[in-house]
Design a protein around this motif. Structure first.
Motif, PDB file in Angstrom:
ATOM      1  N   ALA A  98      56.079  48.913  35.260  1.00 27.48           N
ATOM      2  CA  ALA A  98      56.962  47.822  35.650  1.00 27.48           C
ATOM      3  C   ALA A  98      56.268  46.932  36.671  1.00 27.48           C
ATOM      4  O   ALA A  98      56.369  45.720  36.622  1.00 27.48           O
ATOM      5  N   LYS A  99      55.538  47.528  37.599  1.00 27.84           N
ATOM      6  CA  LYS A  99      54.815  46.759  38.599  1.00 27.84           C
ATOM      7  C   LYS A  99      53.727  45.910  37.943  1.00 27.84           C
ATOM      8  O   LYS A  99      53.526  44.767  38.321  1.00 27.84           O
ATOM      9  N   GLU A 100      53.054  46.450  36.968  1.00 26.69           N
ATOM     10  CA  GLU A 100      51.967  45.730  36.309  1.00 26.69           C
ATOM     11  C   GLU A 100      52.455  44.474  35.609  1.00 26.69           C
ATOM     12  O   GLU A 100      51.758  43.476  35.595  1.00 26.69           O
ATOM     13  N   VAL A 101      53.632  44.492  35.018  1.00 23.47           N
ATOM     14  CA  VAL A 101      54.111  43.337  34.277  1.00 23.47           C
ATOM     15  C   VAL A 101      54.979  42.419  35.129  1.00 23.47           C
ATOM     16  O   VAL A 101      55.430  41.397  34.663  1.00 23.47           O
ATOM     17  N   GLN A 102      55.221  42.786  36.383  1.00 24.73           N
ATOM     18  CA  GLN A 102      56.050  41.987  37.266  1.00 24.73           C
ATOM     19  C   GLN A 102      55.470  40.583  37.448  1.00 24.73           C
ATOM     20  O   GLN A 102      56.208  39.607  37.446  1.00 24.73           O
ATOM     21  N   PHE A 103      54.176  40.453  37.617  1.00 20.29           N
ATOM     22  CA  PHE A 103      53.540  39.152  37.782  1.00 20.29           C
ATOM     23  C   PHE A 103      52.199  39.164  37.079  1.00 20.29           C
ATOM     24  O   PHE A 103      51.357  39.983  37.381  1.00 20.29           O
ATOM     25  N   VAL A 104      52.038  38.266  36.137  1.00 20.04           N
ATOM     26  CA  VAL A 104      50.759  38.122  35.460  1.00 20.04           C
ATOM     27  C   VAL A 104      50.276  36.701  35.701  1.00 20.04           C
ATOM     28  O   VAL A 104      50.928  35.740  35.303  1.00 20.04           O
ATOM     29  N   ASN A 105      49.171  36.578  36.403  1.00 18.55           N
ATOM     30  CA  ASN A 105      48.562  35.280  36.643  1.00 18.55           C
ATOM     31  C   ASN A 105      47.836  34.875  35.363  1.00 18.55           C
ATOM     32  O   ASN A 105      46.837  35.492  34.992  1.00 18.55           O
ATOM     33  N   TRP A 106      48.321  33.843  34.687  1.00 19.54           N
ATOM     34  CA  TRP A 106      47.768  33.488  33.382  1.00 19.54           C
ATOM     35  C   TRP A 106      46.324  33.027  33.488  1.00 19.54           C
ATOM     36  O   TRP A 106      45.548  33.244  32.554  1.00 19.54           O
ATOM     37  N   ILE A 107      45.930  32.403  34.607  1.00 18.27           N
ATOM     38  CA  ILE A 107      44.530  31.975  34.751  1.00 18.27           C
ATOM     39  C   ILE A 107      43.632  33.204  34.833  1.00 18.27           C
ATOM     40  O   ILE A 107      42.607  33.290  34.155  1.00 18.27           O
ATOM     41  N   ARG A 108      44.041  34.156  35.654  1.00 21.35           N
ATOM     42  CA  ARG A 108      43.245  35.376  35.786  1.00 21.35           C
ATOM     43  C   ARG A 108      43.228  36.150  34.465  1.00 21.35           C
ATOM     44  O   ARG A 108      42.202  36.668  34.053  1.00 21.35           O
ATOM     45  N   GLN A 109      44.366  36.195  33.776  1.00 18.77           N
ATOM     46  CA  GLN A 109      44.417  36.896  32.488  1.00 18.77           C
ATOM     47  C   GLN A 109      43.506  36.221  31.472  1.00 18.77           C
ATOM     48  O   GLN A 109      42.806  36.892  30.715  1.00 18.77           O
ATOM     49  N   GLY A 156      28.718  25.904  38.077  1.00 19.26           N
ATOM     50  CA  GLY A 156      28.733  27.232  38.674  1.00 19.26           C
ATOM     51  C   GLY A 156      28.614  28.315  37.632  1.00 19.26           C
ATOM     52  O   GLY A 156      28.220  28.074  36.492  1.00 19.26           O
ATOM     53  N   ARG A 157      28.978  29.506  38.052  1.00 20.84           N
ATOM     54  CA  ARG A 157      28.847  30.679  37.187  1.00 20.84           C
ATOM     55  C   ARG A 157      30.219  31.346  37.024  1.00 20.84           C
ATOM     56  O   ARG A 157      30.898  31.633  38.000  1.00 20.84           O
ATOM     57  N   LEU A 158      30.567  31.575  35.762  1.00 23.78           N
ATOM     58  CA  LEU A 158      31.796  32.297  35.438  1.00 23.78           C
ATOM     59  C   LEU A 158      31.566  33.793  35.578  1.00 23.78           C
ATOM     60  O   LEU A 158      30.423  34.254  35.566  1.00 23.78           O
ATOM     61  N   PRO A 159      32.637  34.578  35.691  1.00 26.24           N
ATOM     62  CA  PRO A 159      32.474  36.025  35.813  1.00 26.24           C
ATOM     63  C   PRO A 159      31.783  36.636  34.590  1.00 26.24           C
ATOM     64  O   PRO A 159      32.044  36.250  33.449  1.00 26.24           O
ATOM     65  N   SER A 160      30.921  37.609  34.864  1.00 23.27           N
ATOM     66  CA  SER A 160      30.248  38.370  33.804  1.00 23.27           C
ATOM     67  C   SER A 160      31.241  39.347  33.174  1.00 23.27           C
ATOM     68  O   SER A 160      32.366  39.508  33.650  1.00 23.27           O
ATOM     69  N   GLU A 161      30.788  40.040  32.170  1.00 21.42           N
ATOM     70  CA  GLU A 161      31.623  41.072  31.533  1.00 21.42           C
ATOM     71  C   GLU A 161      32.022  42.133  32.563  1.00 21.42           C
ATOM     72  O   GLU A 161      33.180  42.553  32.616  1.00 21.42           O
ATOM     73  N   ALA A 162      31.080  42.560  33.390  1.00 21.95           N
ATOM     74  CA  ALA A 162      31.380  43.560  34.431  1.00 21.95           C
ATOM     75  C   ALA A 162      32.398  43.003  35.431  1.00 21.95           C
ATOM     76  O   ALA A 162      33.325  43.718  35.842  1.00 21.95           O
ATOM     77  N   ASP A 163      32.242  41.747  35.820  1.00 19.65           N
ATOM     78  CA  ASP A 163      33.197  41.115  36.739  1.00 19.65           C
ATOM     79  C   ASP A 163      34.595  41.091  36.126  1.00 19.65           C
ATOM     80  O   ASP A 163      35.595  41.345  36.806  1.00 19.65           O
ATOM     81  N   ARG A 215      35.853  43.107  33.959  1.00 23.03           N
ATOM     82  CA  ARG A 215      36.434  44.464  33.966  1.00 23.03           C
ATOM     83  C   ARG A 215      37.057  44.760  35.333  1.00 23.03           C
ATOM     84  O   ARG A 215      38.132  45.353  35.422  1.00 23.03           O
ATOM     85  N   VAL A 216      36.380  44.348  36.400  1.00 28.55           N
ATOM     86  CA  VAL A 216      36.934  44.551  37.745  1.00 28.55           C
ATOM     87  C   VAL A 216      38.219  43.733  37.902  1.00 28.55           C
ATOM     88  O   VAL A 216      39.219  44.236  38.433  1.00 28.55           O
ATOM     89  N   LEU A 217      38.223  42.482  37.446  1.00 31.96           N
ATOM     90  CA  LEU A 217      39.445  41.669  37.507  1.00 31.96           C
ATOM     91  C   LEU A 217      40.586  42.348  36.756  1.00 31.96           C
ATOM     92  O   LEU A 217      41.730  42.364  37.221  1.00 31.96           O
ATOM     93  N   GLN A 218      40.264  42.921  35.606  1.00 34.93           N
ATOM     94  CA  GLN A 218      41.284  43.610  34.816  1.00 34.93           C
ATOM     95  C   GLN A 218      41.849  44.803  35.594  1.00 34.93           C
ATOM     96  O   GLN A 218      43.062  45.013  35.620  1.00 34.93           O
ATOM     97  N   GLN A 219      40.979  45.552  36.261  1.00 34.87           N
ATOM     98  CA  GLN A 219      41.430  46.675  37.083  1.00 34.87           C
ATOM     99  C   GLN A 219      42.311  46.182  38.229  1.00 34.87           C
ATOM    100  O   GLN A 219      43.351  46.770  38.538  1.00 34.87           O
TER     101      GLN A 219
END
Length: 184
Positions: free
Chosen positions: A6-17, A143-150, A152-156
């Protein structure tokens, strides 16, 4: 477990997603913000930019403007909300200030990603308009966008409720700056 979900779906930042899902050339991001007297005073204190064009009505009248204007970099800083949500590491920003932004104006900032190379180096253009649809600022960003590893951290981070993201706490209807969702 159900409480955590429930906490995870409470707020989803669409830009970050969208960043986690993968950004592509052609993607657009848009936010809207109304600038206040408090914003101008706080920015002046933070930057020590006490130019009277932002703070003193007599100076503004002598300049022939209708009222005090917001700091250009305060307005230009809208790009950092989008970039910060993406995790963009900027290497350059070129601003062009087209018209003044007055205290009380509502500005829409639209960023369009143009190119992304295989090392995640990207460039984007930004157009900001006021509530009358007039272009007040344009910018080109590199600039530089996040890498695949970055990503994954954002997803966590998002799975944990994105605890360091102050925007998640500002998601309500009274928020001065708001994201208006993906553009298609």
């Amino acid at each position: 477990m159900q409480g955590k979900m429930a906490k995870e779906v409470q707020f989803v930042n669409w830009i970050r997603q969208k960043t986690v899902d993968g950004i592509s050339a052609g993607d657009q991001f848009r936010i809207v913000r109304t600038f206040t007297e408090e914003d101008v005073r706080a920015f002046a204190a933070l930057t020590r930019d006490y130019n009277p064009i932002h703070l003193e009505d007599r100076f503004v009248a002598a300049k022939g403007l209708k009222q005090r204007i917001c700091h250009g970099l305060l307005v230009g800083g809208m790009v950092t909300e989008i970039g910060g949500q993406i995790g963009w590491l900027a290497s350059g920003i070129d601003f062009r200030f087209k018209k003044p932004v007055y205290i009380g104006d509502t500005v829409t900032c639209t960023m369009t990603i143009h190119t992304i190379d295989d090392r995640q180096r990207a460039d984007a253009d930004v157009v900001m308009t006021n509530q009358n649809g007039e272009v007040v600022l344009t910018a080109h960003i590199r600039g530089r966008l996040p890498s695949e590893a970055d990503r994954r951290v954002l997803q966590q981070m998002m799975a944990e409720g994105d605890p360091t993201n102050g925007i998640r706490e500002d998601a309500g209807p009274s928020r001065k700056a708001r994201s208006i969702g993906p553009l298609h």
